[in-house]
Motif scaffolding. Structure first.
Motif, mmCIF file in Angstrom:
data_model
loop_
_atom_site.group_PDB
_atom_site.id
_atom_site.type_symbol
_atom_site.label_atom_id
_atom_site.label_comp_id
_atom_site.label_asym_id
_atom_site.label_seq_id
_atom_site.Cartn_x
_atom_site.Cartn_y
_atom_site.Cartn_z
ATOM 1 N N ALA A 1 0.900 -1.274 -0.021
ATOM 2 C CA ALA A 1 -0.103 -0.015 0.012
ATOM 3 C C ALA A 1 0.967 1.226 0.017
ATOM 4 O O ALA A 1 1.990 1.501 0.676
ATOM 5 N N GLY A 2 0.516 2.326 -0.883
ATOM 6 C CA GLY A 2 1.287 3.499 -0.938
ATOM 7 C C GLY A 2 0.914 4.366 0.144
ATOM 8 O O GLY A 2 -0.198 4.458 0.800
ATOM 9 N N LEU A 3 1.865 5.185 0.581
ATOM 10 C CA LEU A 3 1.543 6.337 1.490
ATOM 11 C C LEU A 3 0.366 7.135 1.276
ATOM 12 O O LEU A 3 0.106 7.523 0.113
ATOM 13 N N THR A 4 -0.038 7.785 2.157
ATOM 14 C CA THR A 4 -1.016 8.823 1.989
ATOM 15 C C THR A 4 -0.808 9.898 1.341
ATOM 16 O O THR A 4 -1.538 10.649 0.708
ATOM 17 N N THR A 5 0.472 10.277 1.591
ATOM 18 C CA THR A 5 0.979 11.819 1.329
ATOM 19 C C THR A 5 2.231 11.479 0.143
ATOM 20 O O THR A 5 3.239 10.678 0.770
ATOM 21 N N ARG A 6 2.263 12.175 -0.858
ATOM 22 C CA ARG A 6 3.583 12.009 -1.623
ATOM 23 C C ARG A 6 4.690 12.604 -0.779
ATOM 24 O O ARG A 6 4.547 13.855 -0.433
ATOM 25 N N ARG A 7 6.075 11.791 -0.886
ATOM 26 C CA ARG A 7 6.974 12.512 0.056
ATOM 27 C C ARG A 7 8.311 11.911 -0.741
ATOM 28 O O ARG A 7 8.463 11.159 -1.265
ATOM 29 N N GLU A 8 9.397 12.760 -0.375
ATOM 30 C CA GLU A 8 10.689 12.420 -0.465
ATOM 31 C C GLU A 8 11.520 13.204 0.502
ATOM 32 O O GLU A 8 11.112 13.943 1.367
ATOM 33 N N ASN A 9 12.700 12.493 0.843
ATOM 34 C CA ASN A 9 13.525 12.998 1.969
ATOM 35 C C ASN A 9 12.735 12.876 3.238
ATOM 36 O O ASN A 9 13.076 13.841 4.225
ATOM 37 N N LEU A 10 12.050 11.786 3.568
ATOM 38 C CA LEU A 10 11.291 11.595 4.772
ATOM 39 C C LEU A 10 12.152 10.906 5.888
ATOM 40 O O LEU A 10 13.051 10.284 5.474
ATOM 41 N N GLY A 11 11.558 10.885 7.119
ATOM 42 C CA GLY A 11 12.046 9.922 8.058
ATOM 43 C C GLY A 11 11.289 8.858 8.305
ATOM 44 O O GLY A 11 10.039 8.773 8.093
ATOM 45 N N VAL A 12 11.803 7.655 8.503
ATOM 46 C CA VAL A 12 11.108 6.441 8.590
ATOM 47 C C VAL A 12 11.887 5.431 9.775
ATOM 48 O O VAL A 12 12.890 5.508 10.087
ATOM 49 N N SER A 13 11.036 4.766 10.519
ATOM 50 C CA SER A 13 11.445 4.095 11.666
ATOM 51 C C SER A 13 10.266 2.956 12.019
ATOM 52 O O SER A 13 9.250 3.282 11.695
ATOM 53 N N VAL A 14 10.858 2.044 12.590
ATOM 54 C CA VAL A 14 9.951 0.812 13.224
ATOM 55 C C VAL A 14 9.750 1.422 14.621
ATOM 56 O O VAL A 14 10.773 1.530 15.423
ATOM 57 N N PHE A 15 8.563 1.346 15.197
ATOM 58 C CA PHE A 15 8.384 1.895 16.624
ATOM 59 C C PHE A 15 7.199 0.791 17.067
ATOM 60 O O PHE A 15 6.075 0.597 16.597
ATOM 61 N N GLU A 16 7.440 0.044 18.141
ATOM 62 C CA GLU A 16 6.529 -0.929 18.838
ATOM 63 C C GLU A 16 5.902 -1.745 17.577
ATOM 64 O O GLU A 16 4.725 -1.972 17.631
ATOM 65 N N GLY A 17 6.714 -2.439 16.792
ATOM 66 C CA GLY A 17 6.234 -3.102 15.736
ATOM 67 C C GLY A 17 5.682 -2.655 14.406
ATOM 68 O O GLY A 17 5.060 -3.304 13.629
ATOM 69 N N GLN A 18 5.773 -1.199 14.566
ATOM 70 C CA GLN A 18 4.867 -0.743 13.320
ATOM 71 C C GLN A 18 5.883 0.247 12.746
ATOM 72 O O GLN A 18 6.737 0.986 13.246
ATOM 73 N N VAL A 19 5.643 0.568 11.371
ATOM 74 C CA VAL A 19 6.591 1.390 10.679
ATOM 75 C C VAL A 19 5.844 2.933 10.508
ATOM 76 O O VAL A 19 4.600 2.733 10.199
ATOM 77 N N TYR A 20 6.622 4.008 10.760
ATOM 78 C CA TYR A 20 6.168 5.345 10.843
ATOM 79 C C TYR A 20 6.973 5.776 9.689
ATOM 80 O O TYR A 20 8.016 5.678 9.563
ATOM 81 N N ALA A 21 6.405 7.054 9.114
ATOM 82 C CA ALA A 21 6.966 7.725 8.132
ATOM 83 C C ALA A 21 6.533 9.230 8.377
ATOM 84 O O ALA A 21 5.368 9.542 8.774
ATOM 85 N N SER B 1 3.273 16.292 7.946
ATOM 86 C CA SER B 1 2.283 15.164 8.249
ATOM 87 C C SER B 1 3.208 13.925 8.851
ATOM 88 O O SER B 1 4.413 13.765 8.074
ATOM 89 N N ALA B 2 2.619 12.974 9.410
ATOM 90 C CA ALA B 2 3.312 11.702 9.813
ATOM 91 C C ALA B 2 2.000 10.761 9.512
ATOM 92 O O ALA B 2 0.992 11.083 9.516
ATOM 93 N N GLU B 3 2.431 9.181 9.453
ATOM 94 C CA GLU B 3 1.766 8.198 9.117
ATOM 95 C C GLU B 3 2.197 6.823 9.493
ATOM 96 O O GLU B 3 3.518 6.699 9.734
ATOM 97 N N ARG B 4 1.408 5.989 9.743
ATOM 98 C CA ARG B 4 2.043 4.690 10.293
ATOM 99 C C ARG B 4 1.157 3.461 9.522
ATOM 100 O O ARG B 4 -0.130 3.640 9.126
ATOM 101 N N TYR B 5 1.930 2.502 8.989
ATOM 102 C CA TYR B 5 1.532 1.495 8.549
ATOM 103 C C TYR B 5 0.536 0.603 9.450
ATOM 104 O O TYR B 5 1.152 0.217 10.201
ATOM 105 N N ASP B 6 -0.755 0.228 8.928
ATOM 106 C CA ASP B 6 -1.687 -0.621 10.109
ATOM 107 C C ASP B 6 -1.715 -1.902 9.153
ATOM 108 O O ASP B 6 -2.647 -1.883 8.103
ATOM 109 N N SER B 7 -0.960 -2.917 9.812
ATOM 110 C CA SER B 7 -0.963 -4.153 8.929
ATOM 111 C C SER B 7 -2.329 -4.791 9.059
ATOM 112 O O SER B 7 -2.740 -5.645 8.162
#
Length: 140
Positions: A20-40, A54-60
């Protein structure tokens, strides 16, 4: 060029697949895994020449990205770091000043605190010999 695309790596097959694609078009973003979920978070949208908060989290469970609380400061080229149970957005560039001088600490659903870089204090000292213990090590 800013994009919404995301790919997942499968080590067992040594292949990448689209997800699934991000909700917002981005480049040069920060990404990390936190409590088992991916944040951008943050980044830059080159189509609109906009620094992003803006920030978003992948909901599996729904195989989709969902919005979470915005950063307080728009920033691109920031680092998202999982440190001592906190998710931190560190540094970056906001398009106004050369470097963002704050660190933001997040909760799952809301930005909690803005810290100056020199205010980050590790919650536990690193291991190593303690004074007066003859060179013994901290096992934690």
């Amino acid at each position: 060029m800013s994009q919404r695309t995301v790919e997942r790596y499968h080590p067992a097959t040594n292949r990448w697949s689209s997800m699934a694609g991000l909700t917002t078009r981005r480049e040069n973003l920060g990404v990390s895994v936190f409590e088992g979920q991916v944040y951008a978070a943050g980044g830059f949208d080159s189509m609109w020449a906009e620094w992003l908060r803006s920030a978003e989290r992948y909901d599996s469970s729904i195989a989709a990205w969902v919005s979470v609380a915005d950063l307080k400061n728009a920033r691109r080229n920031c680092q998202l770091v999982n440190l001592n149970g906190d998710l931190l957005a560190i540094g970056g560039n906001d398009g106004v000043q050369l470097q963002v001088q704050q660190v933001e600490r997040f909760a799952i659903d809301a930005a909690l605190t803005i810290l100056k870089v020199d205010q980050i204090i590790m919650s536990k000292q690193a291991g190593g010999p303690k004074a007066g213990q003859g060179g013994s090590r901290d096992d934690d």
